[in-house]
Write an enzyme that holds these catalytic residues in place. Structure first.
Site, mmCIF file in Angstrom:
data_model
loop_
_atom_site.group_PDB
_atom_site.id
_atom_site.type_symbol
_atom_site.label_atom_id
_atom_site.label_comp_id
_atom_site.label_asym_id
_atom_site.label_seq_id
_atom_site.Cartn_x
_atom_site.Cartn_y
_atom_site.Cartn_z
ATOM 1 N N GLY A 1 0.911 -1.099 0.028
ATOM 2 C CA GLY A 1 -0.074 -0.131 0.135
ATOM 3 C C GLY A 1 1.112 1.272 0.032
ATOM 4 O O GLY A 1 1.978 1.124 0.163
ATOM 5 N N HIS B 1 -4.005 0.689 8.069
ATOM 6 C CA HIS B 1 -2.694 1.089 7.946
ATOM 7 C C HIS B 1 -2.481 2.569 7.122
ATOM 8 O O HIS B 1 -2.051 3.461 7.444
ATOM 9 C CB HIS B 1 -1.684 0.230 7.474
ATOM 10 C CG HIS B 1 -0.399 0.618 7.247
ATOM 11 N ND1 HIS B 1 0.771 0.192 8.161
ATOM 12 C CD2 HIS B 1 0.372 1.574 6.477
ATOM 13 C CE1 HIS B 1 1.784 0.708 7.579
ATOM 14 N NE2 HIS B 1 1.583 1.639 6.869
ATOM 15 N N GLU B 2 -3.078 2.336 5.746
ATOM 16 C CA GLU B 2 -3.153 3.227 4.889
ATOM 17 C C GLU B 2 -3.802 4.503 5.280
ATOM 18 O O GLU B 2 -3.708 5.777 5.001
ATOM 19 C CB GLU B 2 -3.658 3.153 3.395
ATOM 20 C CG GLU B 2 -2.582 1.611 2.896
ATOM 21 C CD GLU B 2 -1.036 2.013 3.018
ATOM 22 O OE1 GLU B 2 -0.709 3.164 2.780
ATOM 23 O OE2 GLU B 2 -0.482 1.068 3.239
ATOM 24 N N GLN C 1 3.230 9.818 1.627
ATOM 25 C CA GLN C 1 4.301 9.155 1.921
ATOM 26 C C GLN C 1 5.245 9.511 0.685
ATOM 27 O O GLN C 1 6.242 9.312 0.580
ATOM 28 C CB GLN C 1 4.125 7.758 1.785
ATOM 29 C CG GLN C 1 3.514 6.917 2.851
ATOM 30 C CD GLN C 1 3.479 5.546 2.868
ATOM 31 O OE1 GLN C 1 2.500 5.161 2.339
ATOM 32 N NE2 GLN C 1 4.460 4.767 3.362
ATOM 33 N N CYS D 1 6.353 -0.561 7.017
ATOM 34 C CA CYS D 1 5.770 0.600 6.408
ATOM 35 C C CYS D 1 6.923 1.059 5.509
ATOM 36 O O CYS D 1 8.242 1.071 5.895
ATOM 37 C CB CYS D 1 5.495 1.576 7.176
ATOM 38 S SG CYS D 1 5.032 3.120 6.678
ATOM 39 N N LEU D 2 6.771 1.486 4.243
ATOM 40 C CA LEU D 2 7.853 2.046 3.294
ATOM 41 C C LEU D 2 8.368 3.128 4.061
ATOM 42 O O LEU D 2 9.439 3.774 3.777
ATOM 43 C CB LEU D 2 7.239 2.270 2.024
ATOM 44 C CG LEU D 2 6.644 1.173 1.209
ATOM 45 C CD1 LEU D 2 5.790 1.746 0.096
ATOM 46 C CD2 LEU D 2 7.673 0.125 0.765
ATOM 47 N N HIS E 1 -2.400 6.686 7.640
ATOM 48 C CA HIS E 1 -1.468 7.545 6.955
ATOM 49 C C HIS E 1 -1.993 9.161 6.751
ATOM 50 O O HIS E 1 -1.330 10.009 6.902
ATOM 51 C CB HIS E 1 -0.848 7.067 5.843
ATOM 52 C CG HIS E 1 0.326 6.089 5.715
ATOM 53 N ND1 HIS E 1 1.618 6.631 6.487
ATOM 54 C CD2 HIS E 1 0.714 4.705 5.549
ATOM 55 C CE1 HIS E 1 2.535 5.773 6.485
ATOM 56 N NE2 HIS E 1 2.005 4.837 5.786
#
Ligand code: NI
Length: 185
Positions: A46, A131-132, A51, A89-90, A135
């Site tokens: 995702g 999670h997304e 991000q 997480c990226l 963000h």
């Protein structure tokens, strides 16, 4: 299309609530296409717009073959929780911790034509949707850790010295995000 550089923990945009999308047009379509390309390039499950330095409420996802995007998502969760499973997480590269999440999640939002869409998932997809969406409210998964896990995460984040990476990504970002969306970052 373009692969965009990913903001790393320590970057203030990751801690800022994103703004609703109000303009639907070619710029937005390009942003979504670039987000898919960027997510795929790093094998991500995702990617949320903050991000990649864009303070707008949208994300892409790709979990077990279920793939899509949601603009202006509203999230609702069932009561049941799922076992804490390794989550990464990226924007917090190289780390993973078990996070407690809800088992069933539904996200409603709109597509590129501003038409209503709904995505429902359980288990990993539900985890990803939670999670997304987090963000977009300026939250990282590490915020949801408790006790020893939280301490371990904070130690690992300090040890990783991400601020050095942040400086590098910030300097390369200007070339890669040239659209008007960059103005909101
Ligand atoms: Ni993430």
């Amino acid at each position: 299309m373009a692969i965009l550089s990913i903001r790393i923990i320590g970057d203030p945009i990751l801690r800022t609530a994103a703004e609703p999308v109000t303009e639907f047009g070619p710029e937005l379509a390009k942003l979504v296409a670039d987000m898919f390309e960027t997510m795929d390039a790093v094998d991500g499950a995702g990617l949320a717009a903050p991000q990649i330095g864009v303070g707008l409420r949208l994300f892409t996802y790709n979990v077990n073959g279920q793939r899509g995007y949601v603009i202006n998502p509203q999230i609702s969760n069932g009561d049941e929780t799922q076992q804490g499973a390794g989550e990464g997480c990226l924007s917090v590269p190289g780390l993973g911790f078990a996070v407690r999440r809800f088992m069933h999640t539904t996200v409603t939002g709109v597509d590129l034509e501003n038409q209503a869409i709904t995505v429902s998932g359980e288990d990993m997809l539900a985890r990803c949707l939670q999670h997304e969406t987090d963000h977009l409210d300026g939250h990282l998964y590490t915020d949801r850790l408790e006790g020893e896990d939280r301490k371990a995460a904070l130690r690992a984040i300090r040890a990783a010295q991400y601020q050095k990476i942040t400086a590098r990504t910030a300097s390369t970002r200007a070339q890669s995000v040239g659209s008007s969306f960059g103005g909101l970052a």
